[in-house]
Design a protein around this motif. Sequence first.
Motif, PDB file in Angstrom:
ATOM      1  N   ALA A 196      56.655  17.533   3.048  1.00  0.00           N
ATOM      2  CA  ALA A 196      57.964  18.203   3.009  1.00  0.00           C
ATOM      3  C   ALA A 196      59.111  17.235   3.262  1.00  0.00           C
ATOM      4  O   ALA A 196      60.189  17.651   3.647  1.00  0.00           O
ATOM      5  N   ASN A 197      58.912  15.976   3.054  1.00  0.00           N
ATOM      6  CA  ASN A 197      59.772  14.821   3.308  1.00  0.00           C
ATOM      7  C   ASN A 197      59.846  14.529   4.807  1.00  0.00           C
ATOM      8  O   ASN A 197      59.445  15.335   5.646  1.00  0.00           O
ATOM      9  N   GLY A 198      60.358  13.338   5.147  1.00  0.00           N
ATOM     10  CA  GLY A 198      60.325  12.891   6.524  1.00  0.00           C
ATOM     11  C   GLY A 198      61.123  13.740   7.485  1.00  0.00           C
ATOM     12  O   GLY A 198      60.878  13.698   8.694  1.00  0.00           O
TER      13      GLY A 198
ATOM     14  N   LEU B 251      63.410   7.357  12.741  1.00  0.00           N
ATOM     15  CA  LEU B 251      63.982   7.733  11.448  1.00  0.00           C
ATOM     16  C   LEU B 251      64.664   6.523  10.811  1.00  0.00           C
ATOM     17  O   LEU B 251      65.505   5.867  11.424  1.00  0.00           O
ATOM     18  N   MET B 252      64.262   6.250   9.578  1.00  0.00           N
ATOM     19  CA  MET B 252      64.879   5.161   8.813  1.00  0.00           C
ATOM     20  C   MET B 252      65.457   5.712   7.516  1.00  0.00           C
ATOM     21  O   MET B 252      64.822   6.507   6.826  1.00  0.00           O
ATOM     22  N   HIS B 253      66.678   5.295   7.208  1.00  0.00           N
ATOM     23  CA  HIS B 253      67.275   5.506   5.894  1.00  0.00           C
ATOM     24  C   HIS B 253      67.307   4.148   5.181  1.00  0.00           C
ATOM     25  O   HIS B 253      66.645   3.203   5.588  1.00  0.00           O
ATOM     26  N   HIS B 254      68.120   4.066   4.167  1.00  0.00           N
ATOM     27  CA  HIS B 254      68.483   2.787   3.566  1.00  0.00           C
ATOM     28  C   HIS B 254      70.003   2.709   3.577  1.00  0.00           C
ATOM     29  O   HIS B 254      70.649   3.041   2.573  1.00  0.00           O
ATOM     30  N   PRO B 255      70.619   2.324   4.700  1.00  0.00           N
ATOM     31  CA  PRO B 255      72.083   2.240   4.737  1.00  0.00           C
ATOM     32  C   PRO B 255      72.602   1.400   3.574  1.00  0.00           C
ATOM     33  O   PRO B 255      72.116   0.294   3.326  1.00  0.00           O
TER      34      PRO B 255
ATOM     35  N   LEU C 140      62.441   8.306   6.297  1.00  0.00           N
ATOM     36  CA  LEU C 140      61.231   7.523   6.481  1.00  0.00           C
ATOM     37  C   LEU C 140      60.938   7.332   7.971  1.00  0.00           C
ATOM     38  O   LEU C 140      61.854   7.310   8.795  1.00  0.00           O
ATOM     39  N   GLY C 141      59.654   7.190   8.316  1.00  0.00           N
ATOM     40  CA  GLY C 141      59.249   6.738   9.633  1.00  0.00           C
ATOM     41  C   GLY C 141      59.025   7.790  10.684  1.00  0.00           C
ATOM     42  O   GLY C 141      58.592   7.466  11.797  1.00  0.00           O
TER      43      GLY C 141
END
Length: 542
Positions: free
Chosen positions: A281-283, A313-317, A476-477
């Motif tokens: 269901a996504n991160g 929690l990781m994004h891609h800033p 992510l994470g």
Amino acid sequence: MPATATATAERDAGCNVAVVGAGASGLAVAWTLARRGLRVAVLEQGEVVDQRPAPSLEMDWERALQSRFHPDPNIRRLPSDYPVAVLGTEIRPATYSGVGGATLRWGAHFPRLRPSDFRVRSLDGVAEDWPIAYRDLEPWFDLNDRMTGVSGLAGDPANPPRPARPLPPLPLGPGPARLARAFDRLGWHWWPSDAAICTAPRDGREACNNCGPCGVGCPRLARASADVVYGRPALAAGAEIRSGTRVLRVELDATGRVAGLLYSRGGERRFLPARTVVMAANGMGTARLLLCSASERHPEGLGNASGLVGRNLMHHPTAMVTGLFPERLDGHRGPFACALFSQEFVESDPSRGFLRGYQMQATRGGGPVQTALGGYMARVPWGRGHHDAFAATFTHSVSLTVTTEDLPDPENRVTLDPQLRDGDGLPAPALRYRVGENTRRMLAHGVARASEVLRAAGATGVSVNPLVAAAGFHFLGTTRMGEDPARAVTDAVGRVHGVPGLLAVDGGVFVTAGAVNPTSTIQAVALRAADALANRLERAAA
């Protein structure tokens, strides 16, 4: 939620495996399991989206981007959406609910994580190493490329060798072609993007016609959304996909093993018995449901004995650097995010003042509404002179994103909001996220280098969006993998530590983020986990 909620719910006929979420990972899992003869039910809170009459066929297609295809669920507010508490985050969520998930409106840029991304602790002394390596995923990367019909060009010197791409690359177009020549003059790496978009007819899908508005569905089915490339063959193999179905919690039996799912559909609560549940269901959504499934046996939520569910929690800033050119570049034509990329600065170099690195990715110009309102790119100023500025910008711009590798931080996390709830009474996820100092230095370096490329390409003006706030499209994470239950939520094939029969396979299992779009890697991880699950279930049935 009281225990009586499950006891009083109507019971469905059971299945071998229940999958939560019909997006990139969930449908890949469903296809794998169904073609191996397992009874699979996929529960998806969104609806089936017919892409054939997509808004891109209409003159006012950009209105759909600001309404039912808006990336932010708090603005979109479809019945299938749940609210997200965002007071503690610098990056807003960009998700989509429906059969196909976020791939219904994605850019379809399709790189793979690199070998070093799996060994960040060993190489740079930060974060953690993955329990798997790039080579462990290669068979599923290649399978996924074949299923998707990737267009691209083999031979990229910045990445490991891979088979010839199933389809030739998309055309660069005038703006990215200018950037390619500038990268050459600077002596920096660039390569045509791998794209999950057909450049020739394939499996009932038409070739991309470069119409442009990919974010509102693709009427030609050229773009490889998960409903097309995995949902259709999963259904043909016998999988069931239940749309409009909101999962409320994962239930366990008296022994602590997964028993099934409590869900809501059409205002009715029902229980689906299943001995195996796969969370996809996504991160953000998976972490939320694991926390919402707390019980006396698991008071902090399922799989949360380590306290790591929702953390890291990781994004891609991302920064966006846009160049203006005197001639027309017609950037509103062609896929927005798929032209070329540069990994010149993707590996660590201590002399730059930060760890890890970033990717630069060419993006074409937006449509007229996006040009006026801004969005990812800097907005054309309102007021006196707006029309002249708009005329100088629309069709005259090309941009480079600076997509950074986000390092895991346990304080960046998904929690449950104590007050905000969805239409079924379930606590909303709350995002707490701040961009780290290492990433800020990386963004500044990337903005300077992207500006250098654009000026080398002949830009007469450069504008900068230093942090795209609407870039929360990668979660992510939050359920990261690892063999030590004290330091991870799942093992290397997605099994949640301490909860027999429960798996997680979406981007939440990432240990590190890399500096590239994650969908290709998410699907490879999910396909590998699904094969391992099918093998175990076959052995148990023998």
